[in-house]
Design a protein around this motif. Structure first.
Motif, PDB file in Angstrom:
ATOM      1  N   ALA A  53     -13.124   9.218  15.120  1.00  0.00           N
ATOM      2  CA  ALA A  53     -12.985   8.386  16.316  1.00  0.00           C
ATOM      3  C   ALA A  53     -12.143   7.170  15.940  1.00  0.00           C
ATOM      4  O   ALA A  53     -12.197   6.692  14.802  1.00  0.00           O
ATOM      5  CB  ALA A  53     -14.358   7.964  16.826  1.00  0.00           C
ATOM      6  N   THR A  54     -11.359   6.661  16.876  1.00  0.00           N
ATOM      7  CA  THR A  54     -10.477   5.534  16.572  1.00  0.00           C
ATOM      8  C   THR A  54     -10.445   4.528  17.705  1.00  0.00           C
ATOM      9  O   THR A  54     -10.867   4.809  18.831  1.00  0.00           O
ATOM     10  CB  THR A  54      -9.027   6.007  16.329  1.00  0.00           C
ATOM     11  OG1 THR A  54      -8.523   6.610  17.524  1.00  0.00           O
ATOM     12  CG2 THR A  54      -8.933   6.978  15.159  1.00  0.00           C
ATOM     13  N   GLY A  55      -9.876   3.388  17.359  1.00  0.00           N
ATOM     14  CA  GLY A  55      -9.486   2.410  18.358  1.00  0.00           C
ATOM     15  C   GLY A  55      -8.029   2.679  18.692  1.00  0.00           C
ATOM     16  O   GLY A  55      -7.535   3.783  18.490  1.00  0.00           O
ATOM     17  N   ILE A  56      -7.336   1.646  19.159  1.00  0.00           N
ATOM     18  CA  ILE A  56      -5.901   1.737  19.442  1.00  0.00           C
ATOM     19  C   ILE A  56      -5.210   0.680  18.603  1.00  0.00           C
ATOM     20  O   ILE A  56      -5.521  -0.514  18.723  1.00  0.00           O
ATOM     21  CB  ILE A  56      -5.598   1.538  20.938  1.00  0.00           C
ATOM     22  CG1 ILE A  56      -6.236   2.668  21.753  1.00  0.00           C
ATOM     23  CG2 ILE A  56      -4.092   1.477  21.180  1.00  0.00           C
ATOM     24  CD1 ILE A  56      -6.072   2.515  23.249  1.00  0.00           C
ATOM     25  N   PHE A  57      -4.300   1.113  17.764  1.00  0.00           N
ATOM     26  CA  PHE A  57      -3.621   0.206  16.847  1.00  0.00           C
ATOM     27  C   PHE A  57      -2.993  -0.956  17.615  1.00  0.00           C
ATOM     28  O   PHE A  57      -2.282  -0.752  18.587  1.00  0.00           O
ATOM     29  CB  PHE A  57      -2.543   0.949  16.053  1.00  0.00           C
ATOM     30  CG  PHE A  57      -1.955   0.114  14.957  1.00  0.00           C
ATOM     31  CD1 PHE A  57      -2.446   0.196  13.674  1.00  0.00           C
ATOM     32  CD2 PHE A  57      -0.922  -0.773  15.215  1.00  0.00           C
ATOM     33  CE1 PHE A  57      -1.918  -0.582  12.656  1.00  0.00           C
ATOM     34  CE2 PHE A  57      -0.391  -1.562  14.227  1.00  0.00           C
ATOM     35  CZ  PHE A  57      -0.888  -1.476  12.942  1.00  0.00           C
ATOM     36  N   GLY A  58      -3.271  -2.166  17.176  1.00  0.00           N
ATOM     37  CA  GLY A  58      -2.665  -3.363  17.753  1.00  0.00           C
ATOM     38  C   GLY A  58      -3.268  -3.839  19.056  1.00  0.00           C
ATOM     39  O   GLY A  58      -2.871  -4.888  19.566  1.00  0.00           O
ATOM     40  N   ALA A  59      -4.218  -3.091  19.599  1.00  0.00           N
ATOM     41  CA  ALA A  59      -4.823  -3.479  20.882  1.00  0.00           C
ATOM     42  C   ALA A  59      -5.921  -4.515  20.667  1.00  0.00           C
ATOM     43  O   ALA A  59      -6.439  -4.689  19.561  1.00  0.00           O
ATOM     44  CB  ALA A  59      -5.401  -2.259  21.575  1.00  0.00           C
TER      45      ALA A  59
ATOM     46  N   ASP B 129       0.814  -1.215   0.000  1.00  0.00           N
ATOM     47  CA  ASP B 129       0.000   0.000   0.000  1.00  0.00           C
ATOM     48  C   ASP B 129       0.846   1.263   0.000  1.00  0.00           C
ATOM     49  O   ASP B 129       1.933   1.305   0.580  1.00  0.00           O
ATOM     50  CB  ASP B 129      -0.951   0.016   1.194  1.00  0.00           C
ATOM     51  CG  ASP B 129      -2.078  -0.978   1.040  1.00  0.00           C
ATOM     52  OD1 ASP B 129      -2.498  -1.233  -0.107  1.00  0.00           O
ATOM     53  OD2 ASP B 129      -2.542  -1.513   2.062  1.00  0.00           O
ATOM     54  N   THR B 130       0.294   2.295  -0.658  1.00  0.00           N
ATOM     55  CA  THR B 130       0.990   3.568  -0.796  1.00  0.00           C
ATOM     56  C   THR B 130       0.085   4.703  -0.320  1.00  0.00           C
ATOM     57  O   THR B 130      -1.093   4.500  -0.044  1.00  0.00           O
ATOM     58  CB  THR B 130       1.340   3.835  -2.269  1.00  0.00           C
ATOM     59  OG1 THR B 130       0.111   3.992  -3.004  1.00  0.00           O
ATOM     60  CG2 THR B 130       2.165   2.704  -2.869  1.00  0.00           C
ATOM     61  N   GLU B 131       0.664   5.896  -0.281  1.00  0.00           N
ATOM     62  CA  GLU B 131      -0.127   7.076   0.076  1.00  0.00           C
ATOM     63  C   GLU B 131      -1.215   7.327  -0.974  1.00  0.00           C
ATOM     64  O   GLU B 131      -2.292   7.825  -0.651  1.00  0.00           O
ATOM     65  CB  GLU B 131       0.775   8.296   0.223  1.00  0.00           C
ATOM     66  CG  GLU B 131       0.064   9.440   0.901  1.00  0.00           C
ATOM     67  CD  GLU B 131       1.007  10.548   1.315  1.00  0.00           C
ATOM     68  OE1 GLU B 131       0.612  11.713   1.150  1.00  0.00           O
ATOM     69  OE2 GLU B 131       2.104  10.246   1.816  1.00  0.00           O
TER      70      GLU B 131
ATOM     71  N   MET C  76      -4.334   8.068   7.502  1.00  0.00           N
ATOM     72  CA  MET C  76      -5.742   7.917   7.133  1.00  0.00           C
ATOM     73  C   MET C  76      -6.625   8.680   8.111  1.00  0.00           C
ATOM     74  O   MET C  76      -7.567   9.366   7.704  1.00  0.00           O
ATOM     75  CB  MET C  76      -6.141   6.434   7.095  1.00  0.00           C
ATOM     76  CG  MET C  76      -7.626   6.208   6.808  1.00  0.00           C
ATOM     77  SD  MET C  76      -8.183   6.772   5.187  1.00  0.00           S
ATOM     78  CE  MET C  76      -7.781   5.345   4.186  1.00  0.00           C
ATOM     79  N   THR C  77      -6.314   8.601   9.383  1.00  0.00           N
ATOM     80  CA  THR C  77      -7.091   9.333  10.389  1.00  0.00           C
ATOM     81  C   THR C  77      -7.057  10.831  10.111  1.00  0.00           C
ATOM     82  O   THR C  77      -8.095  11.492  10.093  1.00  0.00           O
ATOM     83  CB  THR C  77      -6.548   9.041  11.810  1.00  0.00           C
ATOM     84  OG1 THR C  77      -6.605   7.629  12.041  1.00  0.00           O
ATOM     85  CG2 THR C  77      -7.369   9.748  12.870  1.00  0.00           C
ATOM     86  N   ARG C  78      -5.863  11.356   9.869  1.00  0.00           N
ATOM     87  CA  ARG C  78      -5.725  12.791   9.578  1.00  0.00           C
ATOM     88  C   ARG C  78      -6.436  13.182   8.282  1.00  0.00           C
ATOM     89  O   ARG C  78      -7.072  14.236   8.209  1.00  0.00           O
ATOM     90  CB  ARG C  78      -4.239  13.190   9.515  1.00  0.00           C
ATOM     91  CG  ARG C  78      -3.555  13.182  10.878  1.00  0.00           C
ATOM     92  CD  ARG C  78      -2.168  13.791  10.822  1.00  0.00           C
ATOM     93  NE  ARG C  78      -1.263  13.114   9.914  1.00  0.00           N
ATOM     94  CZ  ARG C  78      -0.492  12.068  10.239  1.00  0.00           C
ATOM     95  NH1 ARG C  78      -0.541  11.578  11.472  1.00  0.00           N
ATOM     96  NH2 ARG C  78       0.308  11.530   9.351  1.00  0.00           N
TER      97      ARG C  78
ATOM     98  N   ILE D 172       1.180   1.510  11.063  1.00  0.00           N
ATOM     99  CA  ILE D 172       0.831   2.575  12.013  1.00  0.00           C
ATOM    100  C   ILE D 172       0.884   3.934  11.322  1.00  0.00           C
ATOM    101  O   ILE D 172      -0.016   4.753  11.472  1.00  0.00           O
ATOM    102  CB  ILE D 172       1.752   2.544  13.254  1.00  0.00           C
ATOM    103  CG1 ILE D 172       1.437   1.320  14.106  1.00  0.00           C
ATOM    104  CG2 ILE D 172       1.608   3.828  14.074  1.00  0.00           C
ATOM    105  CD1 ILE D 172       2.438   1.060  15.228  1.00  0.00           C
ATOM    106  N   SER D 173       1.923   4.156  10.542  1.00  0.00           N
ATOM    107  CA  SER D 173       2.072   5.430   9.839  1.00  0.00           C
ATOM    108  C   SER D 173       0.906   5.667   8.876  1.00  0.00           C
ATOM    109  O   SER D 173       0.309   6.752   8.862  1.00  0.00           O
ATOM    110  CB  SER D 173       3.397   5.456   9.078  1.00  0.00           C
ATOM    111  OG  SER D 173       3.477   6.610   8.280  1.00  0.00           O
TER     112      SER D 173
END
Length: 152
Positions: free
Chosen positions: A122-128, A37-39, A109-111, A103-104
């Motif tokens: 709204a988000t979760g926590i990556f990897g949790a 995947d890319t930007e 994507m969030t931003r 993560i990056s």
């Protein structure tokens, strides 16, 4: 990048019993990121998600987009969207991006969703280990894969 988009009347994410993100009307987006995947994939997908016309208009037709209904997004990272199940019974996740890359892109994507919608995503926590509670409205569930897009 793969996304499972669910139209919801409400949704929340909890980690260790604490709410990390919650929304009312809008989308829960389960996002899977792979090494390739890319930007560009990220930008295409963010635009497609926010422009999806799956909310009902006055005639009950799916003609309205997220902005038309003042909807919100709950974005959840989900590497299991890249499960390979062809052989055996235990899925392989070898195509999923390593955390350093994922993560990056997840944060980008969030931003990007924040910027497009003008609202905090709204988000979760990556990897949790997340517990997602939602009411799928319809049900409406759309699956997108950036590798399926037409590049022309």
């Amino acid at each position: 990048m793969r996304a499972v988009i669910q139209r919801v009347t409400r949704a929340s994410c909890k980690v260790d019993g604490n709410v990390t993100g919650e929304i009312d009307l809008g989308f829960v987006v389960l996002l899977g990121i792979e090494d390739a995947d890319t930007e560009e994939d990220l930008q295409w997908l963010a635009q497609k998600i926010t422009a999806l016309r799956v909310f009902s208009d006055d005639n009950g037709m799916m003609n309205k987009a997220l902005a038309d209904v003042n909807g919100s997004i709950l974005l959840i990272s989900q590497f299991t969207l890249f499960a390979q199940t062809k052989k055996g019974n235990r899925p392989s996740f070898i195509r999923a991006a390593r955390p350093e890359k994922a993560i990056s892109l997840y944060e980008q994507m969030t931003r990007m969703l924040d910027s497009i919608t003008g609202k905090k995503t709204a988000t979760g926590i990556f990897g949790a280990d997340m517990k997602i509670d939602l009411v799928n409205d319809g049900p409406v569930t759309i699956i997108m894969n950036t590798k399926d897009r037409d590049n022309h």
